[in-house]
Scaffold this motif. Structure first.
Motif, PDB file in Angstrom:
ATOM      1  N   ALA A 201       0.827  -1.215   0.000  1.00  0.00           N
ATOM      2  CA  ALA A 201       0.000   0.000   0.000  1.00  0.00           C
ATOM      3  C   ALA A 201       0.861   1.265   0.000  1.00  0.00           C
ATOM      4  CB  ALA A 201      -0.919  -0.009   1.224  1.00  0.00           C
ATOM      5  N   THR A 202       2.134   1.121  -0.375  1.00  0.00           N
ATOM      6  CA  THR A 202       3.066   2.256  -0.332  1.00  0.00           C
ATOM      7  C   THR A 202       3.546   2.599  -1.742  1.00  0.00           C
ATOM      8  OG1 THR A 202       3.762   1.613   1.889  1.00  0.00           O
ATOM      9  CG2 THR A 202       5.245   3.067   0.680  1.00  0.00           C
ATOM     10  N   PRO A 203       3.156   3.763  -2.262  1.00  0.00           N
ATOM     11  CA  PRO A 203       3.550   4.119  -3.626  1.00  0.00           C
ATOM     12  C   PRO A 203       5.063   4.309  -3.775  1.00  0.00           C
ATOM     13  CG  PRO A 203       1.895   5.653  -2.751  1.00  0.00           C
ATOM     14  CD  PRO A 203       2.335   4.798  -1.621  1.00  0.00           C
ATOM     15  N   GLN A 204       5.527   4.168  -4.995  1.00  0.00           N
ATOM     16  CA  GLN A 204       6.940   4.360  -5.338  1.00  0.00           C
ATOM     17  C   GLN A 204       7.405   5.756  -4.916  1.00  0.00           C
ATOM     18  OE1 GLN A 204       8.257   1.729  -6.679  1.00  0.00           O
ATOM     19  NE2 GLN A 204      10.309   2.496  -7.129  1.00  0.00           N
ATOM     20  N   GLY A 205       8.565   5.825  -4.291  1.00  0.00           N
ATOM     21  CA  GLY A 205       9.186   7.115  -3.963  1.00  0.00           C
ATOM     22  C   GLY A 205       8.533   7.860  -2.810  1.00  0.00           C
ATOM     23  N   ALA A 206       7.661   7.195  -2.066  1.00  0.00           N
ATOM     24  CA  ALA A 206       6.904   7.876  -1.005  1.00  0.00           C
ATOM     25  C   ALA A 206       7.794   8.260   0.186  1.00  0.00           C
ATOM     26  CB  ALA A 206       5.774   6.967  -0.511  1.00  0.00           C
ATOM     27  N   THR A 207       7.348   9.300   0.908  1.00  0.00           N
ATOM     28  CA  THR A 207       7.901   9.570   2.231  1.00  0.00           C
ATOM     29  C   THR A 207       7.003   8.832   3.229  1.00  0.00           C
ATOM     30  OG1 THR A 207       6.569  11.572   2.430  1.00  0.00           O
ATOM     31  CG2 THR A 207       8.836  11.830   1.631  1.00  0.00           C
ATOM     32  N   VAL A 208       7.631   8.192   4.219  1.00  0.00           N
ATOM     33  CA  VAL A 208       6.895   7.319   5.138  1.00  0.00           C
ATOM     34  C   VAL A 208       7.275   7.669   6.569  1.00  0.00           C
ATOM     35  CG1 VAL A 208       6.552   4.895   5.853  1.00  0.00           C
ATOM     36  CG2 VAL A 208       7.014   5.419   3.444  1.00  0.00           C
ATOM     37  N   VAL A 209       6.287   7.693   7.467  1.00  0.00           N
ATOM     38  CA  VAL A 209       6.609   7.772   8.893  1.00  0.00           C
ATOM     39  C   VAL A 209       6.036   6.536   9.583  1.00  0.00           C
ATOM     40  CG1 VAL A 209       4.591   9.214   9.514  1.00  0.00           C
ATOM     41  CG2 VAL A 209       6.599   9.179  11.000  1.00  0.00           C
ATOM     42  N   ASP A 210       6.886   5.876  10.370  1.00  0.00           N
ATOM     43  CA  ASP A 210       6.460   4.715  11.161  1.00  0.00           C
ATOM     44  C   ASP A 210       6.228   5.223  12.589  1.00  0.00           C
ATOM     45  OD1 ASP A 210       6.116   2.287  12.433  1.00  0.00           O
ATOM     46  OD2 ASP A 210       8.217   1.668  12.244  1.00  0.00           O
ATOM     47  N   VAL A 211       4.967   5.353  12.954  1.00  0.00           N
ATOM     48  CA  VAL A 211       4.585   5.934  14.242  1.00  0.00           C
ATOM     49  C   VAL A 211       4.656   4.867  15.342  1.00  0.00           C
ATOM     50  CG1 VAL A 211       2.627   6.906  15.520  1.00  0.00           C
ATOM     51  CG2 VAL A 211       3.147   7.730  13.225  1.00  0.00           C
ATOM     52  N   GLY A 212       5.387   5.145  16.409  1.00  0.00           N
ATOM     53  CA  GLY A 212       5.551   4.165  17.492  1.00  0.00           C
ATOM     54  C   GLY A 212       6.359   2.974  17.006  1.00  0.00           C
ATOM     55  N   SER A 213       7.519   3.286  16.439  1.00  0.00           N
ATOM     56  CA  SER A 213       8.316   2.274  15.721  1.00  0.00           C
ATOM     57  C   SER A 213       8.878   1.196  16.643  1.00  0.00           C
ATOM     58  CB  SER A 213       9.447   2.993  14.978  1.00  0.00           C
ATOM     59  OG  SER A 213      10.103   2.109  14.127  1.00  0.00           O
ATOM     60  N   GLY A 214       9.060   1.482  17.920  1.00  0.00           N
ATOM     61  CA  GLY A 214       9.584   0.475  18.857  1.00  0.00           C
ATOM     62  C   GLY A 214      10.992   0.064  18.463  1.00  0.00           C
ATOM     63  N   ALA A 215      11.141  -1.202  18.062  1.00  0.00           N
ATOM     64  CA  ALA A 215      12.459  -1.699  17.633  1.00  0.00           C
ATOM     65  C   ALA A 215      12.644  -1.561  16.118  1.00  0.00           C
ATOM     66  CB  ALA A 215      12.609  -3.155  18.062  1.00  0.00           C
ATOM     67  N   GLY A 216      11.718  -0.804  15.464  1.00  0.00           N
ATOM     68  CA  GLY A 216      11.883  -0.550  14.015  1.00  0.00           C
ATOM     69  C   GLY A 216      10.857  -1.249  13.148  1.00  0.00           C
ATOM     70  N   LEU A 217       9.708  -1.603  13.735  1.00  0.00           N
ATOM     71  CA  LEU A 217       8.698  -2.386  13.007  1.00  0.00           C
ATOM     72  C   LEU A 217       7.411  -1.593  12.843  1.00  0.00           C
ATOM     73  CD1 LEU A 217       9.478  -5.556  15.125  1.00  0.00           C
ATOM     74  CD2 LEU A 217       9.985  -5.310  12.701  1.00  0.00           C
ATOM     75  N   PRO A 218       6.942  -1.425  11.629  1.00  0.00           N
ATOM     76  CA  PRO A 218       7.393  -2.056  10.381  1.00  0.00           C
ATOM     77  C   PRO A 218       8.417  -1.248   9.583  1.00  0.00           C
ATOM     78  CG  PRO A 218       5.339  -0.904   9.978  1.00  0.00           C
ATOM     79  CD  PRO A 218       5.666  -0.688  11.434  1.00  0.00           C
ATOM     80  N   GLY A 219       8.877  -0.076  10.095  1.00  0.00           N
ATOM     81  CA  GLY A 219       9.636   0.851   9.261  1.00  0.00           C
ATOM     82  C   GLY A 219      10.954   0.324   8.711  1.00  0.00           C
ATOM     83  N   LEU A 220      11.727  -0.424   9.529  1.00  0.00           N
ATOM     84  CA  LEU A 220      13.035  -0.847   9.030  1.00  0.00           C
ATOM     85  C   LEU A 220      12.939  -1.935   7.954  1.00  0.00           C
ATOM     86  CD1 LEU A 220      15.428  -0.499  12.097  1.00  0.00           C
ATOM     87  CD2 LEU A 220      15.550   0.688   9.908  1.00  0.00           C
ATOM     88  N   PRO A 221      12.135  -3.001   8.137  1.00  0.00           N
ATOM     89  CA  PRO A 221      11.996  -3.956   7.033  1.00  0.00           C
ATOM     90  C   PRO A 221      11.481  -3.281   5.756  1.00  0.00           C
ATOM     91  CG  PRO A 221      11.194  -4.936   9.055  1.00  0.00           C
ATOM     92  CD  PRO A 221      11.474  -3.487   9.352  1.00  0.00           C
ATOM     93  N   LEU A 222      10.560  -2.338   5.909  1.00  0.00           N
ATOM     94  CA  LEU A 222      10.023  -1.630   4.742  1.00  0.00           C
ATOM     95  C   LEU A 222      11.144  -0.856   4.039  1.00  0.00           C
ATOM     96  CD1 LEU A 222       7.408  -0.845   3.210  1.00  0.00           C
ATOM     97  CD2 LEU A 222       7.243   1.128   4.725  1.00  0.00           C
TER      98      LEU A 222
END
Ligand SMILES: C[S@@+](CC[C@H](N)C(=O)[O-])C[C@H]1O[C@@H](n2cnc3c(N)ncnc32)[C@H](O)[C@@H]1O
Length: 199
Positions: A53-74
């Motif tokens: 659900a994430t378009p190409q070239g998007a800026t993304v914020v992972d809110v409440g990332s904890g240990a990096g999930l889901p932001g780091l795998p993404l």
């Protein structure tokens, strides 16, 4: 499915991240000790559902990332993205800063220590996993969703109940919501996403 199929050139880095979660992540109290054996499927691969659900070239914020999930795998699977890991707790933000440095992701992954409701920026995609139920989450995250942006929340079986509870907040923030079932790769456990877009 192999790490190469999921992460391409970043496969080795994704395996290093999984190893960090299973060792330091547990020692620092960010990952439950019983999770160590199922880090790869339940945490790392599960996070990749957001990519659909994430378009190409998007800026993304992972809110409440904890240990990096889901932001780091993404970020590892999608080198086209610029990702902010937003986390209010000092210990977690320190862990994230260390890991981003160790994985050499600092050129396109930032760590910001703040609560969502105090963070003043907008993004193409606001994502989160296991942070709060949808009504509360919408109050915190709606101001972070850019004009053509969306919230992509990783949810479980409670998705449709949470959506029903959030009717007032969706209306207030002029958002429409859909529930999407995504499999990160053929044969994997399906993951439920709630996707909220600006009307
Ligand atoms: C249960 S953990 C989930 C961590 C990670 N997303 C995961 O799936 O493993 C919830 C996280 O949300 C963070 N959090 C709680 N309230 C928050 C807020 N108002 N804004 C941003 N993050 C928040 C907590 O500090 C914690 O790291």
């Amino acid at each position: 499915m192999s790490a190469e199929d999921l992460f391409g050139d970043a496969a080795g880095t994704a395996e290093r991240y999984a190893a960090i979660l299973a060792t330091r992540g547990v020692e620092w109290g960010l990952i439950g000790p019983r999770e160590a054996e199922r880090i790869w499927d339940r945490h790392v691969v599960n996070s990749l559902a957001v990519a659909a659900a994430t378009p190409q070239g998007a800026t993304v914020v992972d809110v409440g990332s904890g240990a990096g999930l889901p932001g780091l795998p993404l970020a590892l699977a999608r080198p086209d993205l610029r990702v902010t890991l937003l986390e209010p707790l000092l210990r977690r933000a320190t862990f994230l800063t260390e890991v981003v440095g160790e994985l050499s992701l600092g050129d396109r992954v930032d760590v910001v220590r703040a609560r969502a409701e105090d963070h003043d920026a907008t993004y193409d995609v606001v994502t989160c996993r296991a942070v709060a139920r949808l009504p509360k989450l919408l109050g915190w995250t709606a101001p972070l969703i850019g004009r053509r942006g969306r919230l992509v929340a990783l949810k479980g079986a409670s998705a449709s109940d949470e959506l029903a509870e959030a009717a007032k907040e969706l209306k207030r923030h002029r958002l429409t919501a859909t529930i999407e079932s995504v499999t990160p790769y053929p044969g994997a456990e399906p993951t439920t996403l709630v996707v909220c877009r600006r009307r």
